[in-house]
Design a protein around this motif. Structure first.
Motif, short mmCIF file in Angstrom:
data_model
loop_
_atom_site.label_atom_id
_atom_site.label_comp_id
_atom_site.label_asym_id
_atom_site.label_seq_id
_atom_site.Cartn_x
_atom_site.Cartn_y
_atom_site.Cartn_z
N PRO A 124 0.83 -1.22 0.00
CA PRO A 124 0.00 0.00 0.00
C PRO A 124 0.85 1.26 0.00
CG PRO A 124 -0.04 -1.07 2.15
CD PRO A 124 0.66 -2.02 1.23
N PRO A 125 0.29 2.40 -0.39
CA PRO A 125 1.06 3.65 -0.50
C PRO A 125 1.74 4.06 0.79
CG PRO A 125 -1.04 3.89 -1.59
CD PRO A 125 -1.07 2.56 -0.92
N GLU A 126 1.13 3.71 1.97
CA GLU A 126 1.77 4.11 3.22
C GLU A 126 3.13 3.44 3.35
OE1 GLU A 126 -2.14 4.11 2.84
OE2 GLU A 126 -1.42 2.22 3.70
N ASP A 127 3.22 2.21 2.82
CA ASP A 127 4.50 1.50 2.85
C ASP A 127 5.56 2.27 2.08
OD1 ASP A 127 4.17 -2.13 2.87
OD2 ASP A 127 4.05 -0.59 4.42
N TRP A 128 5.18 2.77 0.90
CA TRP A 128 6.15 3.52 0.08
C TRP A 128 6.56 4.80 0.80
CZ3 TRP A 128 8.46 1.94 -4.37
CH2 TRP A 128 7.91 0.79 -4.97
N ALA A 129 5.58 5.46 1.47
CA ALA A 129 5.93 6.68 2.20
C ALA A 129 6.92 6.36 3.30
CB ALA A 129 4.66 7.32 2.77
N GLN A 130 6.66 5.22 3.98
CA GLN A 130 7.56 4.84 5.06
C GLN A 130 8.95 4.52 4.50
OE1 GLN A 130 8.01 1.19 6.51
NE2 GLN A 130 9.09 2.01 8.25
N ALA A 131 8.98 3.90 3.33
CA ALA A 131 10.27 3.58 2.69
C ALA A 131 11.02 4.86 2.37
CB ALA A 131 10.04 2.78 1.43
N LEU A 132 10.30 5.87 1.86
CA LEU A 132 10.94 7.14 1.55
C LEU A 132 11.57 7.75 2.79
CD1 LEU A 132 8.68 9.15 -0.89
CD2 LEU A 132 11.04 8.52 -1.21
N ARG A 133 10.81 7.71 3.90
CA ARG A 133 11.34 8.30 5.13
C ARG A 133 12.60 7.56 5.56
NH1 ARG A 133 5.91 9.51 6.51
NH2 ARG A 133 5.54 7.37 7.16
N LEU A 134 12.56 6.23 5.45
CA LEU A 134 13.74 5.43 5.82
C LEU A 134 14.94 5.81 4.96
CD1 LEU A 134 14.44 3.11 7.71
CD2 LEU A 134 13.86 1.53 5.90
N GLY A 135 14.67 5.98 3.65
CA GLY A 135 15.74 6.34 2.72
C GLY A 135 16.32 7.70 3.03
#
Lengths: 269, 280
Positions: free
Chosen positions: A230-241
Motif C-alpha cells: 500500500p502507498p503508506e509502505d512507500w511513504a515509510q520507505a521514503l522516510r527510511l531512505g
C-alpha cells in the motif's frame, strides 16, 4: 548478435561455470538466506569515500560500500559547449565487464548500452538540482562514473560518488547529492531494507533509489518500482531512505575536507 | 633572459632537462616510476571476478579483472580454449578519450596484449581445454585504465600477469554416462602460467635519446615509441615499434638490455606480493 569489429572476438556463446554447479550452490544460498538472522533493516553498511585520487581528471571520487560495491567517478569543470543556452551536465555511467556476479557483461551489447543509458539519465536527474548550472552559461560539465564491482545499491553509490567528484572539481554546487537504495523482499509482510546487498537486491519484490540534498533537505530524484504494498509502505520507505541519506552525509563531507587538506599540503611542498 | 615555460614551450623545457640526463619529475633517463601492485585478497580486489589485480605505475592506474566461462571450442581447434583480452580506455581516465565504442588506441592495445599472450606462450590454449571438441575454458581478461599518465602497455601487461596468477578455476569433470559437465566450485586450481612476460616501453626524443617509462606529457612530445617484451629466461618475446623515428641496432640492443633488467625487478615485486597473500 552483430559482430563487434572493434573488440577481439571470443567464442560465440559462453556460460559462467556457476550455471553447471546450480544444484549444490542454490541449496546453500537458500539455507543461508533463511537461516541467517534477519538483518536490521535500518542498518547502514560501512561506507568508504575518498575524493581527489585521479591525476588526469579535475575532480574524482571513489566510493565503496560494505557490501562490495565499488564506484569510481571523475568530473571535469566547465568547458565550452557548441550550442548557446544554459549550462549542461553530461553524465555517463559504465559497468566494468567483471562487475556482475554471474555471466560477464558483454561490453557493446545493446542491452548493456540501454542499461547504461538509463543509469546515466538517472544520474543526471539526481545531480542537476545540486549544481549551480546558472553560473555556467554556454558550458558543459562532464561526469563519468565507472562501476568496478556490483554488490547492490550501485546507482545510489554512483550518485554519491558523482556529487563528490563534481565538488572536488571545484564546480559550484548548492549541496552534495547523497544516494541511498532500498529494497523490499518478496515475503508477504516484509519491511523495506536500507542498502541491500546484491543477493537481497536480486530477490527483491520492489526496489527504490533516492537522491537527497541533505543540507537543503530536498529530494532530487526518486527511482524505483515493483510490488511494494500500500502507498503508506512507500511513504515509510521514503522516510527510511531520507534518514539513510542524512546519516551518510557526514562521511562524504569529511572525505571532501580531507581531499582539500591533502591538496593544500601537496601545493605547499 | 629566455623564459622557457612548461606550458608554452614544452619541448624546449624538456630538452634542457634531457641535456643534464634527467627529467622534470626528478627521474633519470633509465628509471621507472614507483610501481605498486595489489592482487586478489588485498584492498581493491574485485570479488566478482575470478582473478583481479590493480597496478599503479606512478599515476597510471590499470585494473585487470579475469572472468572464466565455459564454451565449446572452435571447430578448427578442438583442443584449444580461448583467451580474450579487452583493453578499455573509459572517458574517466583522461580527457581526450570519448565515451562509446573502443577507439584506436584501445583497439591497438587489445591487439598488442593478444599478441603478447600468443608470442610468449604465457598460457597455452591447450591447457584450457577440458574435453576436446566439447568443452573448454574461456578467459575474458578485461583491462580497464583508470588513470592515464603514459605507459599504458607496460601497466596492462603487468596487470594481466598479476591477475592471471591470481585466478582460481573450479574443477570441471564431464560425467561419462550423461555427457553433462559437472562443476565443483569448492575445489579450485590455479592456472598453469608457463612464462612471465614483462613489457618495457621507451620513448624516442629527437630521433636520438631514449627514455624509459614515459609519462603522458613525454609521450606527446616524443618522436617515437618502442615496447620490448621479455620473459624470465632473458629471451625476447616481442618488439613493438609502431612507426616513429628509426632506431639503430645498437640503440635497440640497449633497450633490450634495460628490458631484461626491468624484468628481474618486476618478477621480484610480483613474487613478493604473491607470497604475502598466500595463506601459510
Amino acid at each position: 548478435m552483430p559482430l563487434d569489429h572493434r573488440r577481439l572476438r571470443g567464442p560465440e556463446e559462453s556460460q559462467p561455470p556457476a550455471l553447471w554447479a546450480a544444484t549444490a550452490a542454490e541449496d546453500e544460498e537458500d539455507e543461508e538466506g533463511a537461516g541467517a538472522a534477519p538483518r536490521d533493516p535500518c542498518a547502514l553498511r560501512p561506507l568508504f569515500a575518498r575524493a581527489g585520487l585521479l591525476s588526469q581528471a579535475q575532480g574524482s571520487a571513489y566510493v565503496e560500500l560494505g557490501s562490495g560495491t565499488k564506484v569510481l567517478c571523475a568530473a571535469w569543470g566547465p568547458r565550452e559547449a557548441a550550442e548557446p543556452g544554459p549550462g549542461r551536465l553530461l553524465c555517463e555511467f559504465r559497468r566494468a565487464p567483471f562487475a556482475g556476479r554471474g555471466a560477464r557483461g558483454r561490453p557493446g551489447a545493446a542491452a548493456e548500452r540501454e542499461a547504461e543509458r538509463e543509469a546515466a539519465a538517472a544520474l543526471r536527474e539526481a545531480l542537476e538540482p545540486a549544481v549551480r548550472l546558472g553560473r555556467y552559461p554556454r558550458a558543459r560539465l562532464a561526469v563519468s562514473a565507472l562501476l568496478l564491482q556490483d554488490g547492490g545499491s550501485a546507482l545510489a553509490a554512483a550518485v554519491s560518488a558523482a556529487a563528490l567528484a563534481l565538488a572536488d572539481a571545484g564546480v559550484e554546487m548548492y549541496d552534495l547529492a547523497v544516494g541511498c537504495a532500498l529494497c523490499r523482499p518478496p515475503a508477504p509482510a516484509a519491511s523495506w531494507m536500507l542498502q541491500p546487498a546484491e543477493p537481497e537486491e536480486r530477490r527483491a519484490a520492489a526496489r527504490l533509489t533516492l537522491a537527497l540534498l541533505p543540507a537543503l533537505n530536498q529530494v532530487s530524484a526518486v527511482l524505483g518500482g515493483g510490488r511494494g504494498g500500500p502507498p503508506e509502505d512507500w511513504a515509510q520507505a521514503l522516510r527510511l531512505g531520507l534518514d539513510g541519506c542524512h546519516r551518510q552525509y557526514p562521511v562524504l563531507r569529511q572525505s571532501l575536507l580531507r581531499a582539500a587538506q591533502r591538496r593544500d599540503a601537496a601545493a605547499a611542498t | 633572459l629566455s623564459i622557457c615555460s612548461r606550458t608554452v614551450e614544452p619541448l624546449e623545457y624538456y630538452r634542457r632537462f634531457l641535456k643534464e640526463n634527467c627529467r622534470p619529475d626528478g627521474r633519470e633517463l633509465g628509471e621507472f616510476r614507483t610501481t605498486t601492485v595489489n592482487i586478489g585478497k588485498c584492498l581493491c580486489s574485485i570479488t566478482t571476478a575470478d582473478g583481479s589485480a590493480l597496478v599503479k605505475l606512478g599515476n597510471t592506474t590499470v585494473i585487470c579483472g579475469v572472468k572464466a566461462e565455459l564454451a565449446a571450442p572452435a571447430a578448427d581447434s578442438a583442443n584449444k580454449g580461448y583467451i580474450v583480452p579487452n583493453v578499455e580506455l573509459p572517458s574517466l581516465c583522461a580527457e581526450r578519450f570519448r565515451s562509446g565504442p573502443p577507439g584506436e588506441e584501445a583497439q591497438a592495445a587489445s591487439q598488442f596484449i593478444a599478441d603478447v599472450i600468443e608470442n610468449s606462450q604465457m598460457i597455452v590454449k591447450e591447457d584450457l581445454c577440458i574435453a576436446s571438441g566439447k568443452l573448454a575454458w574461456v578467459l575474458y581478461c578485461d583491462i580497464i585504465c583508470l588513470d592515464y599518465d603514459g605507459n599504458l602497455l607496460d601497466a596492462s601487461v603487468f596487470a594481466l600477469l598479476a591477475a592471471l596468477k591470481n585466478v582460481q578455476l573450479p574443477s570441471v569433470t564431464i560425467n561419462e554416462e550423461t555427457g553433462l559437465s559437472e562443476v565443483n566450485l569448492k575445489q579450485k586450481n590455479p592456472l598453469n602460467i608457463r612464462k612471465h612476460p614483462v613489457a618495457t616501453s621507451f620513448a624516442v626524443f629527437d630521433d636520438t635519446l631514449l627514455i624509459v617509462d614515459p609519462t603522458a606529457e613525454e609521450e606527446d612530445l616524443a618522436t617515437g615509441t618502442v615496447t620490448i617484451v621479455t620473459d624470465e629466461e632473458g629471451r625476447l618475446c616481442s618488439v613493438h615499434k609502431p612507426g616513429g623515428s628509426p632506431l639503430t641496432g645498437a640503440k635497440l640492443q640497449d633497450c633490450i638490455t634495460r628490458a631484461i633488467t626491468r624484468h628481474k625487478e618486476v618478477k621480484k615485486l610480483i613474487d613478493k606480493v604473491i607470497k604475502s597473500i598466500t595463506p601459510k
